[in-house]
Design a protein around this motif. Structure first.
Motif, short mmCIF file in Angstrom:
data_model
loop_
_atom_site.label_atom_id
_atom_site.label_comp_id
_atom_site.label_asym_id
_atom_site.label_seq_id
_atom_site.Cartn_x
_atom_site.Cartn_y
_atom_site.Cartn_z
N SER A 1 -2.50 -4.01 1.30
CA SER A 1 -2.43 -4.84 0.10
C SER A 1 -2.15 -3.98 -1.12
O SER A 1 -2.36 -2.76 -1.10
CB SER A 1 -3.75 -5.59 -0.10
N PRO A 2 -1.68 -4.58 -2.23
CA PRO A 2 -1.46 -3.81 -3.45
C PRO A 2 -2.72 -3.10 -3.94
O PRO A 2 -2.64 -1.99 -4.48
CB PRO A 2 -0.98 -4.86 -4.45
N ALA A 3 -3.88 -3.73 -3.77
CA ALA A 3 -5.13 -3.11 -4.23
C ALA A 3 -5.42 -1.83 -3.45
O ALA A 3 -5.80 -0.80 -4.02
CB ALA A 3 -6.29 -4.10 -4.10
N VAL A 4 -5.27 -1.87 -2.14
CA VAL A 4 -5.52 -0.69 -1.31
C VAL A 4 -4.50 0.40 -1.62
O VAL A 4 -4.84 1.59 -1.69
CB VAL A 4 -5.47 -1.07 0.18
N THR A 5 -3.24 0.01 -1.81
CA THR A 5 -2.20 0.98 -2.13
C THR A 5 -2.49 1.67 -3.46
O THR A 5 -2.39 2.90 -3.58
CB THR A 5 -0.84 0.28 -2.19
N THR A 6 -2.85 0.88 -4.47
CA THR A 6 -3.16 1.45 -5.78
C THR A 6 -4.34 2.40 -5.69
O THR A 6 -4.33 3.49 -6.29
CB THR A 6 -3.46 0.32 -6.78
N ARG A 7 -5.37 2.00 -4.96
CA ARG A 7 -6.54 2.86 -4.81
C ARG A 7 -6.18 4.16 -4.12
O ARG A 7 -6.62 5.25 -4.53
CB ARG A 7 -7.61 2.11 -4.01
N ILE B 1 -3.19 5.71 -3.92
CA ILE B 1 -2.37 6.56 -4.78
C ILE B 1 -3.21 7.17 -5.90
O ILE B 1 -3.07 8.35 -6.23
CB ILE B 1 -1.20 5.74 -5.36
N GLY B 2 -4.10 6.36 -6.47
CA GLY B 2 -4.94 6.86 -7.55
C GLY B 2 -5.89 7.96 -7.10
O GLY B 2 -6.02 9.00 -7.76
N ALA C 1 -0.68 14.90 4.63
CA ALA C 1 -0.93 13.63 5.32
C ALA C 1 -2.43 13.32 5.48
O ALA C 1 -2.83 12.16 5.32
CB ALA C 1 -0.24 13.63 6.68
N PRO C 2 -3.29 14.31 5.80
CA PRO C 2 -4.72 14.00 5.93
C PRO C 2 -5.33 13.40 4.67
O PRO C 2 -6.25 12.59 4.75
CB PRO C 2 -5.35 15.36 6.26
N LEU C 3 -4.82 13.77 3.49
CA LEU C 3 -5.35 13.20 2.25
C LEU C 3 -5.02 11.72 2.16
O LEU C 3 -5.85 10.92 1.71
CB LEU C 3 -4.79 13.97 1.06
N TRP C 4 -3.82 11.35 2.56
CA TRP C 4 -3.47 9.92 2.57
C TRP C 4 -4.33 9.16 3.57
O TRP C 4 -4.77 8.03 3.30
CB TRP C 4 -1.98 9.74 2.93
N VAL C 5 -4.56 9.76 4.74
CA VAL C 5 -5.39 9.10 5.75
C VAL C 5 -6.81 8.89 5.24
O VAL C 5 -7.43 7.85 5.46
CB VAL C 5 -5.40 9.92 7.05
N ALA C 6 -7.33 9.88 4.54
CA ALA C 6 -8.70 9.78 4.01
C ALA C 6 -8.80 8.74 2.90
O ALA C 6 -9.84 8.09 2.74
CB ALA C 6 -9.16 11.14 3.48
N THR D 1 8.05 4.76 -4.12
CA THR D 1 8.40 4.85 -2.70
C THR D 1 7.16 4.71 -1.83
O THR D 1 7.17 4.00 -0.82
CB THR D 1 9.10 6.18 -2.42
N THR D 2 6.09 5.40 -2.22
CA THR D 2 4.83 5.30 -1.47
C THR D 2 4.32 3.86 -1.46
O THR D 2 3.89 3.35 -0.42
CB THR D 2 3.77 6.22 -2.09
N ALA D 3 4.36 3.19 -2.62
CA ALA D 3 3.88 1.82 -2.70
C ALA D 3 4.69 0.89 -1.80
O ALA D 3 4.13 0.03 -1.10
CB ALA D 3 3.93 1.33 -4.14
N ALA D 4 6.01 1.05 -1.79
CA ALA D 4 6.86 0.20 -0.96
C ALA D 4 6.58 0.42 0.53
O ALA D 4 6.52 -0.54 1.32
CB ALA D 4 8.33 0.47 -1.27
N MET D 5 6.40 1.67 0.91
CA MET D 5 6.15 1.97 2.33
C MET D 5 4.77 1.50 2.75
O MET D 5 4.59 0.96 3.85
CB MET D 5 6.33 3.46 2.57
N PHE D 6 3.76 1.66 1.90
CA PHE D 6 2.43 1.17 2.23
C PHE D 6 2.43 -0.35 2.39
O PHE D 6 1.73 -0.90 3.25
CB PHE D 6 1.43 1.58 1.15
N SER D 7 3.21 -1.03 1.55
CA SER D 7 3.30 -2.48 1.67
C SER D 7 3.90 -2.87 3.02
O SER D 7 3.43 -3.82 3.67
CB SER D 7 4.16 -3.05 0.53
N SER D 8 4.92 -2.13 3.46
CA SER D 8 5.53 -2.42 4.77
C SER D 8 4.59 -2.07 5.92
O SER D 8 4.74 -2.60 7.02
CB SER D 8 6.84 -1.65 4.92
#
Length: 489
Positions: free
Chosen positions: A260-266, A268-269, A210-215, A249-256
């Motif tokens: 934004s799609p740009a932040v989600t893509t960044r 995950i990448g 989880a800390p990696l996602w937060v960062a 799944t991660t993209a759908a949850m981040f959207s909820s």
């Protein structure tokens, strides 16, 4: 009303949109391309006119392929102003990644008399008819081949591959290496305190990513990061080729969560990149430790050399892609051609617009990396250390030679297996990881039964437990946990 795209106007406020840009090096400016991609959903339902300003001579990169759809494009048209050799014009060339764009070919513009016409006139994209389902341009044999490829490359083929690997490993190979009865006896002999220790390190591992996602996503709370991580991990561990479904799944949850799609893509990448870099680094570090304690191994040395070479190549590609636009375009273009060839072999649609996507990722990521590269690195390293501590605890509690194995040697076995499973063939590398761990541990002196027992407990805590927990997280999310409330009209 003329509004700069930098202000990010909402298309829903207008009855129609005229969107355009100057042309530089054969493409629209980044701000216009970014706006079109970010607001694609809002632009789909509106009349849209595209225009470009700049030279429209020979393009510095290949033309888009012709469309296979006979439907009219959802915009009114595309105009172009600027100099043009021999009256040449392009009707449209929006990136294929824009969902409301059409693919069209470059052709000479002619008037009603057949003479070349000037630039800027409205043209309709050339279209091609769609063949009926099951009909191939190359005859029935080609259609049958395409169907077989699609079947083997689809869910049925993936499921069959997973079942085959699991059966071969657990019913064929593992019984030849270790005695399941002896391994289970060692597991059932664990004391209460040892069970508590394994439970504690297992829980720490479950929350360590989880800390990696937060960062990687400023504004993401720890609770939401843990919720998304558990759900996506469960999907990745339970579904054939689950990594792709886990990303979805991660993209759908981040959207909820309101991202934004740009932040989600960044996000995950960057998490994927940093996670892979740590995987490539650990074999090199573990080999150095093994050499210091005097337990050299030819297999570990080869893995470390391969990991070091891959690490250098990966860092070089990452630096080139994130700091040099032209190099990034070339790398993305080469990767796209390779992926297109592979997709064609299995009857899939070739990917498109990787250069544009990498360009957006580069622009969006550089600023975050300047401030958070340290947090990303520590978080990625911490998640791997937590996972290794679970394996080490399993070895220490199972007894026998496994409890006496130097931790740095155990780290080397762990690092090699992480490198082997960097591209999982089965969900959660089921079967492949177990075989690699048992083979590595027996190679460094651990008994086969002890190695199998330790690995079974380790995989129970890190693979099996994550599935019901992730399912529970997904159910809670579906019932509204963590979602951002959508304001009514």
């Amino acid at each position: 009303m003329a509004i700069p795209v930098e202000r990010q106007p909402d298309p829903a406020l207008f009855d129609a949109v005229v969107l355009g840009s100057a042309v530089y090096a054969g493409r629209w400016l980044e701000s216009a391309r970014h706006y079109a991609t970010e607001h694609a959903s809002g632009l789909r339902g509106l009349p849209v006119w595209l225009f470009s300003s700049g030279p429209i001579g020979p393009r510095p990169f290949p033309l888009p392929t012709r469309t296979t759809s006979n439907r009219s494009p959802p915009w009114s048209g595309h105009g172009h102003t600027g100099s043009s050799p021999a009256g040449s014009t392009r009707t449209c060339w929006a990136p294929r990644s824009w969902p409301w764009s059409s693919r069209c070919a470059h052709r000479p513009a002619t008037s009603a008399t057949g003479r070349p016409s000037g630039a800027g006139q409205r043209r309709s994209p050339r279209t091609w008819p769609v063949l009926p389902p099951g009909v191939s341009r190359r005859g029935p044999r080609a259609g049958l081949t395409s169907t077989v490829r699609h079947l083997l490359g689809g869910q049925v083929g993936r499921l069959a591959l997973t079942v085959a690997v699991v059966v071969v490993v657990f019913a064929g190979v593992m019984p030849q290496v270790a005695d399941y009865g002896q391994a289970w006896g060692l597991v059932t002999s664990l004391t209460g305190s040892e069970v508590v220790l394994l439970t504690v390190v297992g829980v720490v591992n479950l929350v360590s990513f989880a800390p990696l996602w937060v960062a990687s996503a400023p504004g993401l709370t720890w609770g939401r990061a843990l919720l998304a991580d558990q759900a996506s991990t469960a999907v990745a561990n339970a579904v054939p080729v689950g990594f792709a479904f886990g990303v979805g799944t991660t993209a759908a949850m981040f959207s909820s969560f309101g991202f934004s799609p740009a932040v989600t893509t960044r996000s995950i990448g960057l998490t994927g990149i940093w996670n892979s870099l740590v995987k490539l680094t650990m074999p090199v570090l573990s080999l150095a430790g093994v050499l210091l304690v005097g337990h050299p191994s030819g297999g570990l040395a080869v893995a470390a050399v391969l990991g070091g070479a891959a690490l250098l190549a990966g860092v070089g590609v990452l630096v080139a892609a994130l700091t040099h636009r032209r190099s990034g375009d070339r790398l993305a273009g080469g990767a796209q051609r390779l992926a297109g060839w592979a997709a064609g072999r299995v009857g899939r649609t070739a990917p498109t617009a990787w250069a544009e996507r990498l360009d957006r990722f580069r622009v969006d990521s550089l600023e975050l990396l300047r401030h958070r590269w340290g947090r990303l690195s520590l978080a990625a390293l911490g998640s791997h250390v937590a996972l290794f501590l679970v394996l080490l605890a399993c070895l220490r509690t199972i007894g026998g030679a496994a409890s006496q194995l130097p931790w740095v040697v155990a780290l080397a076995v762990f690092s090699v297996t992480r490198l082997v499973t960097i591209l999982p063939v089965t969900p959660g590398a089921l079967g492949v990881a177990e075989l690699s761990y048992v083979a590595g541990l027996t190679a460094v002196g651990v008994g086969a039964g002890e190695a199998a027992g330790a690995v079974l407990v380790f995989r129970f805590l890190t693979w099996f437990v994550s599935i019901p927990l992730g399912l529970a997280a997904w159910v809670l999310w579906r019932h509204g946990l963590g979602r951002v409330a959508v304001a009514g009209p």
